[in-house]
Design a protein around this motif. Sequence first.
Motif, PDB file in Angstrom:
ATOM      1  N   ARG A  29      37.143  43.476  42.082  1.00 53.31           N
ATOM      2  CA  ARG A  29      37.609  44.874  41.346  1.00 53.31           C
ATOM      3  C   ARG A  29      38.980  45.173  41.833  1.00 53.31           C
ATOM      4  O   ARG A  29      39.670  45.696  41.144  1.00 53.31           O
ATOM      5  N   LYS A  30      39.019  45.032  43.117  1.00 53.31           N
ATOM      6  CA  LYS A  30      39.897  45.590  43.780  1.00 53.31           C
ATOM      7  C   LYS A  30      41.310  44.788  43.574  1.00 53.31           C
ATOM      8  O   LYS A  30      42.453  45.329  43.054  1.00 53.31           O
ATOM      9  N   VAL A  31      41.343  43.562  43.538  1.00 52.58           N
ATOM     10  CA  VAL A  31      42.221  42.465  43.107  1.00 52.58           C
ATOM     11  C   VAL A  31      42.714  42.682  41.839  1.00 52.58           C
ATOM     12  O   VAL A  31      43.839  42.913  41.276  1.00 52.58           O
ATOM     13  N   TYR A  32      41.675  42.865  40.802  1.00 50.37           N
ATOM     14  CA  TYR A  32      41.851  43.001  39.173  1.00 50.37           C
ATOM     15  C   TYR A  32      42.773  44.363  39.288  1.00 50.37           C
ATOM     16  O   TYR A  32      43.696  44.211  38.504  1.00 50.37           O
ATOM     17  N   ASP A  33      42.200  45.568  39.732  1.00 49.80           N
ATOM     18  CA  ASP A  33      43.042  46.785  39.641  1.00 49.80           C
ATOM     19  C   ASP A  33      44.493  46.753  40.223  1.00 49.80           C
ATOM     20  O   ASP A  33      45.427  47.250  39.637  1.00 49.80           O
ATOM     21  N   GLU A  34      44.584  45.979  41.287  1.00 45.05           N
ATOM     22  CA  GLU A  34      45.905  45.933  41.812  1.00 45.05           C
ATOM     23  C   GLU A  34      46.919  45.028  40.853  1.00 45.05           C
ATOM     24  O   GLU A  34      48.047  45.121  41.023  1.00 45.05           O
ATOM     25  N   TYR A  59      44.682  40.931  36.872  1.00 42.45           N
ATOM     26  CA  TYR A  59      44.350  39.500  36.778  1.00 42.45           C
ATOM     27  C   TYR A  59      43.077  39.306  37.417  1.00 42.45           C
ATOM     28  O   TYR A  59      42.748  39.604  38.505  1.00 42.45           O
ATOM     29  N   ASP A  60      42.384  38.492  36.667  1.00 38.82           N
ATOM     30  CA  ASP A  60      40.923  37.955  37.377  1.00 38.82           C
ATOM     31  C   ASP A  60      40.835  36.652  36.318  1.00 38.82           C
ATOM     32  O   ASP A  60      40.669  36.423  35.184  1.00 38.82           O
ATOM     33  N   PRO A  61      40.912  35.255  37.257  1.00 36.71           N
ATOM     34  CA  PRO A  61      40.657  34.146  36.474  1.00 36.71           C
ATOM     35  C   PRO A  61      39.559  33.832  35.422  1.00 36.71           C
ATOM     36  O   PRO A  61      39.563  33.377  34.378  1.00 36.71           O
ATOM     37  N   ASP A  62      38.553  34.743  35.649  1.00 33.46           N
ATOM     38  CA  ASP A  62      37.314  34.593  34.806  1.00 33.46           C
ATOM     39  C   ASP A  62      37.483  35.287  33.424  1.00 33.46           C
ATOM     40  O   ASP A  62      36.873  35.055  32.354  1.00 33.46           O
ATOM     41  N   LEU A  63      38.391  36.115  33.469  1.00 33.34           N
ATOM     42  CA  LEU A  63      38.715  36.928  32.219  1.00 33.34           C
ATOM     43  C   LEU A  63      39.824  36.393  31.567  1.00 33.34           C
ATOM     44  O   LEU A  63      40.225  36.980  30.365  1.00 33.34           O
ATOM     45  N   ALA A  64      40.628  35.511  32.063  1.00 33.87           N
ATOM     46  CA  ALA A  64      42.141  35.185  31.484  1.00 33.87           C
ATOM     47  C   ALA A  64      41.528  33.892  30.586  1.00 33.87           C
ATOM     48  O   ALA A  64      40.786  33.147  30.816  1.00 33.87           O
TER      49      ALA A  64
END
Length: 194
Positions: free
Chosen positions: A57-62, A65-70
Amino acid sequence: MIDPYEVLGVAREADGAAIKSAYRKRAKNAHPDTGGDVDLFSRLTTSYELLADPIRRKVYDETGYDPDLADTKDLQGLVILETLVNEMILDEREPGTFDPVAAMRRKLTDKVVSARFHILEMERHRARIRNHLDRMARKPGTDVLGRMLRARGQTISDAITKAEAEIITIEQAYGMLDGYAYEVEPAEVKDAAE
């Protein structure tokens, strides 16, 4: 890119309990066992898993991007942008003296133009092969030249398909730059500072 907050219908500040509650509520109606939409259920589950994991979540918020959602096109576009970002970082010019976003757009546009020109050239060669085949009488028995020309034509057709897919990927990367602007210092301000 899927926005997990939007999929679950929660605010970006939502705590774990609110995220879990929203997931359960939406997943109940979307679950395939109850006649729900398989794709929606998959997006809900993926979104919940991302937001339930504090590090992801922190990586996505910053980064957004998240590989599972791309989707695959996004990932391919990101690979192209990654190269351009590396070029921007390695550029020795002082930040603010040039517009790296505009430079990225120009490079992507140049790649599309180059790929389209390459396609036109390949189509010209493929047409020439077809013209030769139309004019050539088949040799009785094994048609070595005909097979070679048809194989070459197929190779060219495959290369055209690949180049067309590359254009789509480049256009995807270009679209990812939408909304970005870069502030360049006016020349007078730079001259006055020196």
